[in-house]
Scaffold this motif. Structure first.
Motif, short mmCIF file in Angstrom:
data_model
loop_
_atom_site.label_atom_id
_atom_site.label_comp_id
_atom_site.label_asym_id
_atom_site.label_seq_id
_atom_site.Cartn_x
_atom_site.Cartn_y
_atom_site.Cartn_z
N UNK A 125 0.84 -1.20 0.00
CA UNK A 125 0.00 0.00 0.00
C UNK A 125 0.87 1.24 0.00
N UNK A 126 1.47 1.53 -1.14
CA UNK A 126 2.38 2.66 -1.22
C UNK A 126 1.69 3.99 -1.41
N UNK A 127 2.48 5.05 -1.35
CA UNK A 127 1.97 6.38 -1.58
C UNK A 127 1.81 7.17 -0.30
N UNK A 128 1.97 8.49 -0.43
CA UNK A 128 1.94 9.37 0.73
C UNK A 128 0.60 9.28 1.47
N UNK A 129 -0.51 9.21 0.73
CA UNK A 129 -1.82 9.17 1.39
C UNK A 129 -1.95 7.91 2.24
N UNK A 130 -1.47 6.78 1.74
CA UNK A 130 -1.53 5.53 2.51
C UNK A 130 -0.68 5.64 3.77
N UNK A 131 0.47 6.28 3.66
CA UNK A 131 1.34 6.43 4.82
C UNK A 131 0.72 7.37 5.86
N UNK A 132 0.10 8.45 5.38
CA UNK A 132 -0.58 9.38 6.29
C UNK A 132 -1.74 8.68 7.00
N UNK A 133 -2.50 7.88 6.25
CA UNK A 133 -3.61 7.14 6.87
C UNK A 133 -3.12 6.16 7.91
N UNK A 134 -2.04 5.46 7.60
CA UNK A 134 -1.47 4.48 8.54
C UNK A 134 -1.02 5.16 9.83
N UNK A 135 -0.39 6.32 9.71
CA UNK A 135 0.19 6.97 10.90
C UNK A 135 -0.78 7.89 11.61
N UNK A 136 -1.62 8.61 10.86
CA UNK A 136 -2.45 9.66 11.47
C UNK A 136 -3.94 9.45 11.31
N UNK A 137 -4.36 8.43 10.55
CA UNK A 137 -5.78 8.13 10.43
C UNK A 137 -6.41 8.59 9.12
N UNK A 138 -7.65 8.17 8.91
CA UNK A 138 -8.35 8.41 7.65
C UNK A 138 -8.70 9.87 7.44
#
Length: 458
Positions: free
Chosen positions: A74-87
Motif C-alpha cells: 500500500x504505497x503512496x503518501x496518502x496511505x502512509x498518512x492514513x497508517x500513521x495519522x488516520x483516515x
C-alpha cells in the motif's frame, strides 16, 4: 485498510528508474535561473543549496522507506498518512492533492512547455514570444494530452516510456561538461566558486542567500516519493524499494550538481540571469552552434512534455481517488467510471477545470507588475505543502521506532529520521525566510483549512 493484491513484476532496476524518472523532468531546466536569482547571482550559494537540499532528500528517502517496510503493498503518501495519522488526515492530504498540489504543478509545467516551444518557433519565425504565447501553447498542449489520456491511455503510456530515456540526454551532456570544467579548472575568474565567496556585497548574508535557494531547488528535486505508489508491484519491495529510493535520489543529486556546475561555470551567473528560462538554448548554441541549440530545445521540449503528461495522468485521477476515500464528501459524481473508455471522465473534467484556473493564475502572477516585481513564484506553494506533510510523517516515525515495529538497527534508523527531520526543517525555514516564503506556507495552510468543507470530520 484493505490489502491490495498486485502482481510483483518490477525489479530493483525498474524501481530505481522510476525514482530517477519522476524527479528528473523539467524542473532542473527552468529553475537554475530562479536559483541564481534567489542567491543574487552567487553561484557558490546555489551550489551549497543543491548539496543541502539534495542530501536532505536522500535522508528523507531513507526515512520514507520505513513506511514501505510496514506497508509493502500500500504505497503512496496518502496511505502512509492514513497508517500513521488516520483516515481524516489522509482525506485532508487528498483534498490538497485535488485542489492545489497536482493541478497547480500541472499548469506550471504545461506553461513551461509553451516557453520552450515558443522559443523554438522563434528560431524559424521572426517574432518575440510573450507569456501569453507560453500560456496559449501550454493550453493547447494540455488539451491534446487530456484527450490522449482519456481516449488513448496506452499511447500516453508509450509516450511516457519514450520521454523517460530521451530527457536524460541533455542532462548527461551538460553534466559531462561540468566534470570537464571542474577537472581542468579552466574557467573565467568571475565564474569560479572562489570568486563568488570572496566578492560578497556588504549588504549580503551568504547563508541567507543559500537559504533563499532552497525553494526553487526543492521544486527541482520534487517527485522522488511518487515511486512508493508502485511498492505493491516491486519484487521483494521491503528490501528493493528502500534501495531504489536511496540509489535513485543519490543519482539525481550527483547529476543535478554536475549539471549546475556545467551551466554556471560554462556560461556564468550574469548571463543565465539575463536570459532566464532560455539560458539553456544560448548555452547549447555556444557549445554546438545553431544546430546544437535546436536539438537541445527539442530534447528539453520532449522532457517537459513527458513530465507534464505524467502529472496530468495523475491529476485527472486524483478527484476519483479522493471521492473514494472514506472521509471525503461526495460531489459531482467524481467516482463514476465511463463504461466505454474505462476512465473516470467526471474526475478528468473536474481536474482539468482546476488546471485551467491555475493556468490563469500562473499567467497573471507572471505578467502583473506587482507579482513580477517581488518575484512571486506560485509553483513554490505546493512544494511547501509536501515538505510539511513529509515532515509530519518523519516526526510520526519517531513514535513507531519506539514501538520496535521496524527491523534493523534502531539507533541507526532513528539517526536517519532525525537527519531527515532536520533537512525538512532547514528547507521550511529557508522557505519562510526567503522573499514571499511566508505567504507560500500560509496559502498551503489556508487550503488545509478549506478542506473542512470537503472532508467529513465526524
Amino acid at each position: 485498510m484493505t490489502e491490495q493484491k498486485l502482481e510483483a513484476k518490477y525489479g530493483l532496476f525498474t524501481a530505481i528508474a522510476m525514482v530517477i524518472g519522476q524527479v528528473i523532468g523539467s524542473g532542473i531546466f527552468f529553475k537554475v535561473d530562479d536559483v541564481l536569482s534567489a542567491t543574487q547571482g552567487n553561484n557558490f550559494a546555489g551550489l551549497l543549496g543543491f548539496l543541502i537540499v539534495g542530501i536532505s532528500v536522500v535522508f528523507a528517502a531513507v526515512s520514507m522507506a520505513n513506511y514501505a517496510e510496514v506497508l509493502p503493498k500500500d504505497g503512496g503518501i496518502i496511505s502512509y498518512v492514513e497508517y500513521r495519522f488516520g483516515k481524516k488526515a489522509a482525506a485532508f492530504v487528498g483534498w490538497i492533492y485535488l485542489s492545489l498540489f497536482y493541478p497547480l504543478l500541472t499548469a506550471v509545467l504545461f506553461t513551461v512547455s509553451g516557453i520552450y516551444i515558443a522559443h523554438l518557433i522563434a528560431e524559424f519565425v521572426n517574432f518575440k514570444p510573450t507569456f501569453l504565447h507560453f500560456t496559449l501553447i501550454g493550453l493547447v498542449n494540455s488539451l491534446i494530452f487530456l484527450a490522449l489520456n482519456i481516449y488513448r491511455p496506452k499511447s500516453s503510456g508509450i509516450f511516457q516510456q519514450m520521454t523517460a530515456t530521451l530527457k536524460l540526454i541533455p542532462l548527461i551532456l551538460i553534466s559531462s561538461l561540468g566534470i570537464i570544467l571542474l577537472l581542468k579548472g579552466n574557467v573565467e575568474e568571475q565564474r569560479t566558486f572562489s570568486y563568488a565567496v570572496n566578492h560578497l556585497k556588504e549588504s549580503q548574508s551568504f547563508w541567507q542567500l543559500v537559504a533563499a535557494s532552497f525553494v526553487p531547488i526543492a521544486f527541482a528535486f520534487d517527485g522522488w516519493y511518487i515511486a512508493t505508489q508502485i511498492s505493491g508491484e516491486v519484487k521483494n519491495s521491503t528490501k528493493n524499494l528502500p534501495k531504489a529510493l536511496v540509489i535513485g535520489t543519490i543519482t539525481v543529486l550527483v547529476v543535478y550538481v554536475l549539471y549546475y556546475c556545467g551551466i554556471v561555470l560554462g556560461m556564468g551567473s550574469d548571463e543565465v540571469l539575463k536570459l532566464k528560462d532560455t539560458y539553456i538554448t544560448e548555452f547549447s548554441r555556444k557549445m554546438a552552434s545553431n544546430s546544437g541549440a535546436i536539438f537541445m530545445q527539442l530534447f528539453i521540449i520532449i522532457s517537459v512534455l513527458g513530465t507534464s503528461n505524467g502529472l496530468l495522468l495523475a491529476t485527472i485521477r486524483v478527484p476519483f481517488q479522493f471521492y473514494n476515500l472514506d472521509n471525503s464528501k461526495k460531489f459531482f459524481n467524481l467516482g463514476k467510471v465511463d463504461e466505454k473508455t474505462k476512465m473516470p471522465i467526471n474526475s478528468a473534467i473536474f481536474a482539468y477545470v482546476v488546471i485551467l484556473f491555475y493556468l490563469l493564475i500562473y499567467y497573471f502572477t507572471n505578467t502583473n507588475p506587482y507579482f513580477t516585481d517581488i518575484g512571486y513564484d506560485v509553483s513554490a506553494i505546493p512544494i511547501a505543502f509536501i515538505y510539511m506533510v513529509n515532515g509530519a510523517l518523519f516526526v510520526g516515525l519517531i513514535g513507531l521506532l519506539k514501538k520496535n515495529i521496524f527491523k534493523g538497527n534502531k539507533f541507526l534508523k532513528t539517526a536517519m529520521v532525525a537527519i531527515a527531520i532536520l533537512g525538512v526543517a532547514i528547507v521550511l525555514i529557508g522557505t519562510a525566510t526567503a522573499p514571499n516564503g511566508i505567504s507560500y506556507i500560509l496559502i498551503s495552510v489556508l487550503f488545509i483549512i478549506a478542506g473542512f468543507f470537503a472532508v467529513k470530520t465526524k
